[in-house]
Design an enzyme around this catalytic site. Structure first.
Site, PDB file in Angstrom:
ATOM      1  N   ASP A   1       0.833  -1.210   0.000  1.00  0.00           N
ATOM      2  CA  ASP A   1       0.000   0.000   0.000  1.00  0.00           C
ATOM      3  C   ASP A   1       0.867   1.261   0.000  1.00  0.00           C
ATOM      4  O   ASP A   1       0.534   2.255  -0.661  1.00  0.00           O
ATOM      5  CB  ASP A   1      -0.917   0.014   1.225  1.00  0.00           C
ATOM      6  CG  ASP A   1      -2.074  -0.973   1.099  1.00  0.00           C
ATOM      7  OD1 ASP A   1      -2.275  -1.513  -0.014  1.00  0.00           O
ATOM      8  OD2 ASP A   1      -2.763  -1.206   2.109  1.00  0.00           O
TER       9      ASP A   1
ATOM     10  N   ASP B   1      -1.928  -2.412  -9.615  1.00  0.00           N
ATOM     11  CA  ASP B   1      -0.700  -1.617  -9.618  1.00  0.00           C
ATOM     12  C   ASP B   1      -0.503  -0.910 -10.960  1.00  0.00           C
ATOM     13  O   ASP B   1       0.616  -0.580 -11.328  1.00  0.00           O
ATOM     14  CB  ASP B   1       0.511  -2.500  -9.309  1.00  0.00           C
ATOM     15  CG  ASP B   1       0.702  -3.612 -10.342  1.00  0.00           C
ATOM     16  OD1 ASP B   1      -0.289  -3.986 -10.998  1.00  0.00           O
ATOM     17  OD2 ASP B   1       1.833  -4.093 -10.494  1.00  0.00           O
TER      18      ASP B   1
END
Length: 227
Positions: A94, A120
């Site tokens: 994160d 991502d």
């Protein structure tokens, strides 16, 4: 006592009227603020600060049309992101995503727009001076690659990250439609995946077949998931 009562009466009535009017106004204000926060949350990814896909596509297309001769579109994938999560934990993952969103926003500047397309994968559209020649654009893209390869600092310490970048220059390609530019940027990114360099979309890349807007064979396409 009577004169005093005559003065206080109208004042009390005015105060009551103001209070009565203020209650619904306050209610509408709170409703408007709640609605604004909800719409903002729908448009923006809370972890990275990037626009969600639909909001990004709308804003990016406007930018590309308005600045036909000085715009740039990039697709960005974090490299080995699953391995980073498995090795350092999801909190570190994160942190890497949040840092990527912040770095892209800083690179794009106040007139650019950053989107998180999912997982991502990010996209960024910004203005760049394409009229000064390819060297300036290359320097601009290299600055992006360098920023995305900086360590991310987490509770577990600094973590190495890397990202692959594919770029599409509308003025060079002679096209300003966002889906085609994203396709070209995607192809160019995977041409240099994990190399530490950025890819540069060529005209033939715009014709690459796609599945649900993603290059055939690219991880995450419908055919890949079905297999």
């Amino acid at each position: 006592m009577a004169p005093v009562m005559r003065v206080q009466g109208p004042i009390g009535q005015r105060a009551l009227l103001i209070t009565t009017l203020a209650v619904p106004l306050t209610g509408w204000t709170l409703h408007a603020l709640t609605l604004h926060r909800r719409l903002t949350a729908e448009r923006r990814d809370p972890l990275t600060g990037a626009q969600r896909r639909a909001a990004f596509e709308r804003r990016a297309q406007r930018l590309l049309v308005r600045h036909r001769q000085d715009s740039l579109l990039c697709l960005v994938d974090l490299d080995h992101f699953k391995s980073l999560n498995d090795t350092h934990g999801h909190a570190a993952g994160d942190a890497a995503l949040a840092a990527t969103g912040e770095r892209l926003a800083r690179w794009a500047g106040p007139h650019g727009v950053v989107g998180r397309l999912g997982g991502d994968e990010f996209a960024v559209a910004t203005r760049t001076d394409t009229l000064v020649g390819g060297d300036a654009i290359r320097q601009h893209l290299q600055a992006l690659v360098d920023a995305l390869h900086e360590h991310v600092y987490t509770d577990a310490g600094p973590v190495a990250v890397a990202a692959s970048v594919g770029a599409a220059v509308p003025d060079y390609l002679g096209i300003h439609a966002l889906p085609a530019l994203m396709r070209g940027a995607d192809v160019s990114m995977y041409r240099t995946k994990h190399s530490g360099h950025y890819g540069w979309a060529e005209i033939e890349d715009l014709q690459t077949p796609t599945v649900n807007g993603r290059r055939q064979g690219r991880p995450g396409t419908a055919l890949e998931r079905a297999a």
